[in-house]
Design a protein around this motif. Structure first.
Motif, PDB file in Angstrom:
ATOM      1  N   ALA A  29      -0.766 -11.294  -3.435  1.00  0.00           N
ATOM      2  CA  ALA A  29       0.601 -11.095  -2.937  1.00  0.00           C
ATOM      3  C   ALA A  29       0.591 -10.397  -1.580  1.00  0.00           C
ATOM      4  O   ALA A  29       1.307 -10.783  -0.652  1.00  0.00           O
ATOM      5  N   ILE A  32      -0.330 -12.563   1.424  1.00  0.00           N
ATOM      6  CA  ILE A  32       0.640 -13.518   1.959  1.00  0.00           C
ATOM      7  C   ILE A  32       1.074 -13.104   3.361  1.00  0.00           C
ATOM      8  O   ILE A  32       1.497 -13.938   4.168  1.00  0.00           O
ATOM      9  N   GLN A  94       7.510  -5.079   3.807  1.00  0.00           N
ATOM     10  CA  GLN A  94       8.852  -5.662   3.821  1.00  0.00           C
ATOM     11  C   GLN A  94       9.450  -5.623   5.220  1.00  0.00           C
ATOM     12  O   GLN A  94      10.137  -6.559   5.641  1.00  0.00           O
ATOM     13  N   ALA A  97       8.044  -8.460   7.062  1.00  0.00           N
ATOM     14  CA  ALA A  97       8.698  -9.708   6.655  1.00  0.00           C
ATOM     15  C   ALA A  97      10.037  -9.886   7.365  1.00  0.00           C
ATOM     16  O   ALA A  97      10.397 -10.992   7.778  1.00  0.00           O
ATOM     17  N   THR A 198      11.154 -19.365   8.205  1.00  0.00           N
ATOM     18  CA  THR A 198      12.039 -18.430   7.495  1.00  0.00           C
ATOM     19  C   THR A 198      11.697 -18.369   6.016  1.00  0.00           C
ATOM     20  O   THR A 198      11.706 -17.288   5.407  1.00  0.00           O
ATOM     21  N   LEU A 199      11.379 -19.519   5.418  1.00  0.00           N
ATOM     22  CA  LEU A 199      11.137 -19.581   3.977  1.00  0.00           C
ATOM     23  C   LEU A 199       9.938 -18.737   3.545  1.00  0.00           C
ATOM     24  O   LEU A 199      10.079 -17.879   2.653  1.00  0.00           O
ATOM     25  N   PRO A 200       8.733 -18.927   4.119  1.00  0.00           N
ATOM     26  CA  PRO A 200       7.613 -18.082   3.676  1.00  0.00           C
ATOM     27  C   PRO A 200       7.820 -16.604   3.973  1.00  0.00           C
ATOM     28  O   PRO A 200       7.343 -15.748   3.217  1.00  0.00           O
ATOM     29  N   LEU A 202      10.683 -14.983   3.807  1.00  0.00           N
ATOM     30  CA  LEU A 202      11.536 -14.476   2.727  1.00  0.00           C
ATOM     31  C   LEU A 202      10.745 -14.341   1.425  1.00  0.00           C
ATOM     32  O   LEU A 202      10.912 -13.366   0.684  1.00  0.00           O
ATOM     33  N   ILE A 203       9.897 -15.320   1.142  1.00  0.00           N
ATOM     34  CA  ILE A 203       9.072 -15.262  -0.077  1.00  0.00           C
ATOM     35  C   ILE A 203       8.164 -14.039  -0.037  1.00  0.00           C
ATOM     36  O   ILE A 203       7.999 -13.321  -1.040  1.00  0.00           O
ATOM     37  N   TYR A 204       7.566 -13.777   1.110  1.00  0.00           N
ATOM     38  CA  TYR A 204       6.700 -12.606   1.267  1.00  0.00           C
ATOM     39  C   TYR A 204       7.463 -11.317   0.986  1.00  0.00           C
ATOM     40  O   TYR A 204       7.007 -10.446   0.227  1.00  0.00           O
ATOM     41  N   VAL A 206      10.060 -10.852  -0.799  1.00  0.00           N
ATOM     42  CA  VAL A 206      10.413 -10.732  -2.218  1.00  0.00           C
ATOM     43  C   VAL A 206       9.179 -10.412  -3.063  1.00  0.00           C
ATOM     44  O   VAL A 206       9.223  -9.540  -3.950  1.00  0.00           O
ATOM     45  N   LEU A 207       8.053 -11.077  -2.795  1.00  0.00           N
ATOM     46  CA  LEU A 207       6.852 -10.880  -3.607  1.00  0.00           C
ATOM     47  C   LEU A 207       6.303  -9.460  -3.508  1.00  0.00           C
ATOM     48  O   LEU A 207       5.836  -8.901  -4.509  1.00  0.00           O
TER      49      LEU A 207
END
Length: 479
Positions: A29, A32, A94, A97, A198-200, A202-204, A206-207
């Motif tokens: 995690a 990422i 965070q 990110a 933007t997608l990865p 945001l995933i980072y 959150v993870l």
């Protein structure tokens, strides 16, 4: 940022020797951040020609536009340690990110090259932060006997990020009929190349909410009860005696340490400690062999010597797949063969393959848009380029990040890592920004220069780099 995973106490030695499944997931995690590192730095590959023609940029201007993110990365790497010590490792990841989300949106909606440069610098800050915090965090939660493999997950994530970025670039360009073609909402394909990041990001963000804070940070903040819970889960410590010993080890190391500063890096060799120079030069050579020219400019490069735009994208994606596969091999070997032998193998291989690339491009005919590589030199150049990526991915790609996370003594690890990481980003900027200019002089000259640096890196590793396989972080020394 202190990177101590103290394992001196005999009470913990028996139990701490194995990695739990949880620590592997936690390391994945955190790594990422490396995925975003690779994605955000490589995504511009497919946009270079469209941006250059769309904004009417010269070779020097496009070089700066591509590489300006790296200056932001140097800044982010420099301040990542103090921020992580203040906010914690998880919160700092965070923040990184958030910077990357802003970069993705801003870069996709720019109106001019100055806007693009601004947002790329913002993203670079996030990348630089992730490049320091992720390997440091992984080192802090990993048992010593698998620290190399878990640390290598950062590099695996980087090359996966590069692969996904180049794959998405190729797909978007193919869908639009070219990087400058229109896609959804009337936006060009090159803009969507940035927006999909933007997608990865945001995933980072959150993870990392689900990963525990570093035990070392928790103890430093007086939150020992929370640190005990984390240690029990990630280091497989189950007895109160082992947990107490580990907490006491960390607390003792914090008491005897103090916050290092630049003056602590002073030494007898050109003003710095020898180990600091080793870290800086590892970082510089990792970039001066020209690897990011392949991942930032390869589509433009192959297009410029006669391959179609579609074929150039396909070649670039294939090269990134090779990079991913060979990084998996490096992860399997790092704790078996060691760091130094892999670096030596990589340096020798890169010197040979880069020299072969230089020879191939010296056979080019024509000029400008009519430049091409006659048979069989085009195919030989392709094979040499991918062999070069194999040599780098097996060695200097993952090994430098592993070494930077573990090679410095506890007393200077924070500031030395920051200096070495910043040096890496500055070196990356120098190579990336000068390639368009060097290419105008001649591709044979450019790759010949990188081959020379690869050969010098071989001599440097032979003389200056010390093997750290199996060593505890507490056993590293400055001399």
């Amino acid at each position: 940022m202190h990177l101590n995973t103290n394992t001196d106490a005999s009470a913990t030695q028996g139990e701490e020797g194995r990695a739990t499944a949880r620590v592997v997931l936690i390391a994945a995690a955190a790594a990422i951040g490396g995925f975003l590192f690779g994605f955000d730095t490589a995504v511009i590959n497919g946009a270079v020609d469209a941006v250059r023609h769309g904004f009417g940029l010269s070779a020097g201007q496009i070089g700066i536009a591509v590489s300006c993110a790296l200056l932001g990365s140097a800044l982010g790497a420099w301040y990542a340690g103090p921020l992580a010590d203040r906010l914690g490792r998880v919160r700092s990841m965070q923040v990184a990110a958030l910077f990357l989300v802003l970069c993705a949106i801003g870069s996709g909606l720019v109106h001019g090259v100055w806007d693009l440069m601004f947002w790329r610098v913002i993203g670079g800050i996030g990348v630089g932060m992730a490049s320091v915090i992720a390997p440091a965090y992984i080192a802090e939660v990993s048992p010593a006997n698998v620290r190399g493999r878990l640390g290598s997950m950062q590099q695996l994530a980087i090359v996966l990020g590069i692969f996904v970025a180049l794959l998405s670039d190729a797909w978007l360009a193919s869908t639009a009929g070219g990087a400058a073609g229109k896609l959804w909402f009337g936006l060009e394909a090159w803009r969507w190349m940035f927006l999909v990041a933007t997608l990865p990001a945001l995933i980072y963000g959150v993870l990392v909410l689900g990963v525990p804070e570093s035990p070392r940070y928790l103890v430093a903040r007086g939150r020992s009860a929370e640190a005990r819970v984390v240690l029990a889960k990630v280091l497989d410590l189950h007895t109160d005696h082992a947990l107490d010993a580990k907490i006491n080890d960390i607390a003792h190391s914090l008491k005897v340490e103090y916050r290092p500063s630049l003056k602590d890096l002073r030494g007898p060799r050109a003003g710095l400690l020898p180990i600091v120079w080793v870290g800086i030069l590892l970082s510089v050579f990792q970039q001066f062999v020209g690897i990011n020219v392949i991942f930032y400019y390869s589509s433009t490069l192959w297009h410029s010597v006669g391959f179609s735009e579609a074929d150039s994208f396909s070649i670039t994606v294939f090269t990134s797949i090779v990079n991913v596969l060979v990084t998996l091999v490096a992860i399997a070997l790092v704790d078996k063969i060691g760091r130094k032998p892999l670096l030596l193998i990589g340096s020798a291989g890169m010197a040979i393959t880069l020299a072969l690339m230089a020879w191939c491009f010296s056979q080019a005919i024509g000029s400008g848009a009519a430049l091409s590589l006659p048979a069989p030199w085009g195919m030989v150049a392709l094979v040499a380029a991918n062999a070069y990526v194999v040599c780098f991915g097996l060695s200097w790609g993952p090994m430098v990040w592993v070494l930077l996370g573990e090679m410095f003594p506890n007393s200077i690890r924070a500031i030395a890592l920051a200096v070495a990481a910043a040096a890496q980003w500055v070196a990356n900027f120098v190579i990336t920004s000068t390639f368009p200019w060097l290419a105008q002089i001649g591709l044979a000259f450019a790759y010949g220069l990188y081959a020379l640096f690869a050969f010098v890196s071989l001599l440097f590793v032979m003389r200056a780099v010390r093997e750290t396989r199996g060593m505890e972080l507490e056993d590293m020394r400055a001399s």
